[in-house]
Design an enzyme around this catalytic site. Structure first.
Site, PDB file in Angstrom:
ATOM      1  N   CYS A  63       0.812  -1.223   0.000  1.00  0.00           N
ATOM      2  CA  CYS A  63       0.000   0.000   0.000  1.00  0.00           C
ATOM      3  C   CYS A  63       0.846   1.275   0.000  1.00  0.00           C
ATOM      4  CB  CYS A  63      -0.936   0.004   1.207  1.00  0.00           C
ATOM      5  SG  CYS A  63      -1.988  -1.465   1.294  1.00  0.00           S
ATOM      6  N   LYS A  74      -7.859  -0.096  11.072  1.00  0.00           N
ATOM      7  CA  LYS A  74      -7.886  -1.150  10.057  1.00  0.00           C
ATOM      8  C   LYS A  74      -6.922  -2.246  10.464  1.00  0.00           C
ATOM      9  CE  LYS A  74      -7.149  -2.044   5.146  1.00  0.00           C
ATOM     10  NZ  LYS A  74      -6.893  -1.466   3.821  1.00  0.00           N
ATOM     11  N   GLU A 130      -5.164   4.930  17.469  1.00  0.00           N
ATOM     12  CA  GLU A 130      -5.261   5.175  16.022  1.00  0.00           C
ATOM     13  C   GLU A 130      -6.379   6.181  15.720  1.00  0.00           C
ATOM     14  OE1 GLU A 130      -3.949   4.508  13.145  1.00  0.00           O
ATOM     15  OE2 GLU A 130      -2.524   2.869  13.434  1.00  0.00           O
ATOM     16  N   LYS A 182     -12.553  -1.484  10.521  1.00  0.00           N
ATOM     17  CA  LYS A 182     -12.540  -2.516   9.484  1.00  0.00           C
ATOM     18  C   LYS A 182     -11.634  -3.656   9.879  1.00  0.00           C
ATOM     19  CE  LYS A 182     -11.018  -3.045   4.761  1.00  0.00           C
ATOM     20  NZ  LYS A 182     -10.214  -2.499   3.717  1.00  0.00           N
TER      21      LYS A 182
HETATM   22  C1  PBG Z   1      -6.827  -1.538   0.110  1.00  0.00           C
HETATM   23  C2  PBG Z   1      -8.070  -2.130   0.654  1.00  0.00           C
HETATM   24  C3  PBG Z   1      -8.328  -3.443   1.073  1.00  0.00           C
HETATM   25  C4  PBG Z   1      -9.690  -3.501   1.360  1.00  0.00           C
HETATM   26  C5  PBG Z   1     -10.203  -2.236   1.139  1.00  0.00           C
HETATM   27  N1  PBG Z   1      -9.184  -1.402   0.720  1.00  0.00           N
HETATM   28  C6  PBG Z   1      -7.473  -4.639   1.116  1.00  0.00           C
HETATM   29  C7  PBG Z   1      -6.287  -4.702   1.992  1.00  0.00           C
HETATM   30  O1  PBG Z   1      -6.032  -3.838   2.819  1.00  0.00           O
HETATM   31  O2  PBG Z   1      -5.574  -5.673   1.803  1.00  0.00           O
HETATM   32  C8  PBG Z   1     -10.430  -4.724   1.811  1.00  0.00           C
HETATM   33  C9  PBG Z   1     -11.880  -4.709   1.545  1.00  0.00           C
HETATM   34  C10 PBG Z   1     -12.561  -6.013   1.644  1.00  0.00           C
HETATM   35  O3  PBG Z   1     -11.990  -7.052   2.024  1.00  0.00           O
HETATM   36  O4  PBG Z   1     -13.766  -6.027   1.339  1.00  0.00           O
HETATM   37  N2  PBG Z   1      -5.810  -1.342   1.005  1.00  0.00           N
END
Ligand code: PBG
Length: 326
Positions: free
Chosen positions: A130, A195, A233, A248
């Site tokens: 990322c 996240k 965070e 998330k």
């Molecule tokens: C990008 C991103 C991800 C998801 C949303 N944006 C994947 C990751 O971080 O590997 C996951 C969304 C999903 O699983 O529905 N960084």
């Protein structure tokens, strides 16, 4: 007999009574529907591990947008799957990039639809991380510059909300400054504040072709075992100027949604991610569960846990089911 106990069942006697008593309600207004835009023409291709979710080329996206709007869904989040990947993810900030082009189209077709752009680089980098790679380390500060460029190009294309998901430290502050300097003072940031490094993203990575080519995301995404860290965070993102906080994944992290709701005043979003969706779809396809009832129960649970809005691949189905119930 007047025994000394409470008769909770008095308030459950009829459907009408239960409707009166209900504490949490779900509506299509709560949903943000994720969409995958791909290069090419005449593509509507179902993602193997996510039944009912498709890759759309831009010429096929309009029919989908129309359906979403007709179902009363107010918002989408756009993910792009580019043809071209390179080390620095240059297709992420290309004015003619897939997300930028998709955004311009959507805003043309449905100006009122709140169109969010996921701001990350993993779909666009050849290594699938990322951010920028230094050796085998994902470097923080050089990634910020690329992210800011990406966010500004998305806002320029018409994105209503910038949703940075890459988990670099300082991304909210950097993007806020970049947006403001470019004149986008009214474009809010929905931060993927909390996240986790989760296995539940598996099907998404198939869909977005964003699996890291080496290592994993554990040096930037959070350890699922941590709760207090989630508050740190979130606090830093609030300080940096986030407008909406996201947690998330959602299902295995409902306690975190509640913590964030209780500790901050900002709107809270939860992301009901790909793996959570696919598990329900798979069990439903086998006839093991009642998909409609389970999905509505799950989404209601996410609201009860403290979500003001839910990013979910179930959005279209759920909106349809809620219409039936009306
Ligand atoms: C990008 C991103 C991800 C998801 C949303 N944006 C994947 C990751 O971080 O590997 C996951 C969304 C999903 O699983 O529905 N960084």
């Amino acid at each position: 007999m007047s025994a000394n106990f409470q008769r909770h069942r008095r308030l459950r006697t009829t459907a009408a009574m239960r409707n009166l008593i209900r504490e949490t309600s779900l509506s299509a207004n709560d949903f943000i529907y994720p969409l995958f835009a791909v290069e090419g023409e005449n593509i509507k291709h179902e993602i193997d591990s996510m039944p009912g979710v498709y890759h759309y080329s831009l010429d096929r996206l309009e029919e989908e947008i129309e359906e979403i709007v007709n179902l009363g869904i107010q918002s989408i989040i756009l993910f792009g799957v580019p043809n071209h990947k390179d080390e620095c993810g240059s297709a992420a900030f290309d004015e003619e990039g897939i997300v930028q082009r998709a955004t311009r189209k959507v805003k043309q077709w449905a100006p009122q639809l709140v169109t969010m752009a996921d701001t990350c680089l993993c779909q666009f980098t050849d290594h699938g991380h990322c951010g920028m790679i230094h050796g085998d380390y994902v470097d923080n500060d050089s990634s910020l510059e690329v992210l800011v460029k990406t966010a500004v190009s998305q806002a320029r294309a018409g994105a209503d909300v910038i949703a940075p998901s890459n988990m670099m430290d300082g991304f909210v502050a950097a993007i806020r400054e970049g947006l403001d300097e470019a004149g986008f003072i009214n474009v809010p940031i929905m931060s993927y504040a909390v996240k986790y490094a989760s296995q539940f993203y598996g099907p998404f990575r198939d869909a977005a072709h964003s699996t890291p080519q080496f290592g994993d995301r554990k040096t930037y995404q959070m350890d699922p075992a941590n709760r207090r860290e989630a508050l740190r965070e979130a606090a830093s993102d609030v300080e940096e100027g986030a407008d909406i906080l996201m947690v998330k994944p959602a299902m295995a992290f409902m306690d975190i949604i509640r913590e964030v709701r209780d500790n901050f005043d900002l709107p809270v979003a939860s992301y009901n991610v790909s793996g959570e969706y696919s598990m329900i779809k798979a069990a439903a396809q086998r006839g093991w569960i009642d998909e409609k009832a389970i999905t509505l129960e799950l989404l209601t649970g996410l609201k009860r846990a403290g979500s003001d809005m839910i990013l979910t691949y179930h959005a279209k189905d759920a909106a349809r089911w809620l219409q039936e119930l009306e």
